[in-house]
Write a protein that holds these residues in place. Structure first.
Motif, short mmCIF file in Angstrom:
data_model
loop_
_atom_site.label_atom_id
_atom_site.label_comp_id
_atom_site.label_asym_id
_atom_site.label_seq_id
_atom_site.Cartn_x
_atom_site.Cartn_y
_atom_site.Cartn_z
N ILE A 190 23.30 -1.11 -9.26
CA ILE A 190 22.69 -1.29 -7.94
C ILE A 190 21.63 -0.22 -7.73
O ILE A 190 21.93 0.97 -7.60
CB ILE A 190 23.75 -1.20 -6.83
CG1 ILE A 190 24.84 -2.24 -7.07
CG2 ILE A 190 23.10 -1.40 -5.46
CD1 ILE A 190 25.98 -2.18 -6.08
N PRO A 191 20.34 -0.61 -7.74
CA PRO A 191 19.27 0.39 -7.54
C PRO A 191 19.15 0.82 -6.09
O PRO A 191 19.35 0.02 -5.17
CB PRO A 191 18.01 -0.37 -7.99
CG PRO A 191 18.34 -1.81 -7.75
CD PRO A 191 19.82 -1.96 -7.96
N VAL A 192 18.85 2.10 -5.89
CA VAL A 192 18.70 2.67 -4.55
C VAL A 192 17.45 3.55 -4.54
O VAL A 192 17.17 4.26 -5.51
CB VAL A 192 19.93 3.52 -4.16
CG1 VAL A 192 19.69 4.28 -2.86
CG2 VAL A 192 21.17 2.64 -4.03
N ALA A 193 16.71 3.50 -3.44
CA ALA A 193 15.56 4.39 -3.26
C ALA A 193 15.75 5.20 -1.99
O ALA A 193 16.09 4.66 -0.93
CB ALA A 193 14.27 3.59 -3.18
N LEU A 194 15.53 6.51 -2.11
CA LEU A 194 15.60 7.43 -0.98
C LEU A 194 14.20 7.98 -0.70
O LEU A 194 13.45 8.27 -1.63
CB LEU A 194 16.53 8.60 -1.30
CG LEU A 194 17.95 8.28 -1.75
CD1 LEU A 194 18.67 9.55 -2.18
CD2 LEU A 194 18.72 7.59 -0.64
N TRP A 195 13.88 8.15 0.57
CA TRP A 195 12.60 8.77 0.92
C TRP A 195 12.75 9.55 2.21
O TRP A 195 13.39 9.09 3.16
CB TRP A 195 11.50 7.72 1.06
CG TRP A 195 10.14 8.34 1.18
CD1 TRP A 195 9.27 8.26 2.23
CD2 TRP A 195 9.49 9.18 0.21
NE1 TRP A 195 8.12 8.98 1.97
CE2 TRP A 195 8.25 9.57 0.73
CE3 TRP A 195 9.86 9.66 -1.05
CZ2 TRP A 195 7.36 10.40 0.06
CZ3 TRP A 195 8.98 10.48 -1.74
CH2 TRP A 195 7.74 10.84 -1.19
#
Length: 250
Positions: A145-150
């Motif tokens: 499961i890919p996750v992106a944080l910003w």
């Protein structure tokens, strides 16, 4: 396993986030499976990323066991907390043990969190990622499961002073569609697909972020910020690795 430490830590973090009025936006949390194992693969831009990536699973009433470098477990303050939350220590000199522990957790139905870039990205883009996450998912027959944080880099990142008490900072957390890999697949190709998905998520998080000031140190170079380019960041990483190796030899 008994969860004596993890729930209070989550509660304390959420209380602090509310007090600081952090503008946390989570999208795609419904993609987290309610039961069974999964490998959560997040980008890495801050020392606090495991806290924010962990928020993705709370609507599903789940917890994440993050893989983190052994040094964090050796620290007198963070060590007891990490062990109490049953995270997984990674010794760079003996990675097989960590891989085995993660595989065991996945087969037991746990969600394991991985920062596949290995270290914080100083360019705030997706670096090359290792295929250990893919191999774990295949071995345990669970989704990636890919996750992106910003926005987390604004609080505490490599080479910058901690600003943990900033108020009203927007934090974006995006969860992508699960990726299923199986034995016999080309792991490098799956890994490349995973990286592309993470990069697309991160790009969306960056371009839809509420604040996009020109020239900000925490903005990537290609969006008008003054963060190092990927090439410059790679050189910084190489210099750091060389200095670390020299310290170990001395």
């Amino acid at each position: 396993m008994a969860e004596i430490v993890y729930p209070p830590v989550i509660g304390a973090a959420r209380t602090l986030f509310r007090a600081l009025d952090l503008k946390i936006r989570v999208e795609g949390a419904e993609r987290i499976p309610r039961t069974g194992g999964a490998v959560l693969v997040s980008n890495h831009i801050s020392y606090l990323d495991f806290i924010f990536a962990g928020l993705t699973v709370l609507p599903a009433k789940r917890l994440v066991r993050f893989m983190a470098k052994k040094e964090v477990f050796d620290h007198k303050i963070s060590g007891p907390l990490m062990r109490g939350m049953h995270h997984i220590p990674v010794d760079r000199a003996a990675g097989a043990a960590a891989f085995g522990a993660a595989l065991k957790s996945l087969k037991a139905g746990e969600i394991v969190g991985v920062f596949a870039e290995g270290t914080i990205s100083q360019s705030f883009t997706i670096k090359e990622i290792k295929n250990g996450a893919v191999r774990m998912a295949v071995g345990a027959k669970v989704p990636l499961i890919p996750v992106a944080l910003w926005g987390t880099q604004r609080l505490w990142t490599k080479g910058r002073p901690r600003r943990l008490l900033q108020r009203h900072v927007p934090i974006t957390i995006l969860v992508g569609e699960p990726l299923y890999a199986k034995r016999g697949d080309d792991y490098d190709a799956v890994n490349a697909d995973l990286r592309e998905r993470m990069a697309a998520l991160l790009d969306r998080a960056q371009r839809t972020y509420p604040e996009i000031p020109p020239g900000a140190w925490w903005q990537p170079h290609h969006l008008g910020g003054t963060a190092p380019t990927p090439e410059q960041a790679a050189k910084l990483d190489a210099d750091e690795a060389e200095a670390r190796a020299a310290r170990h030899e001395s």
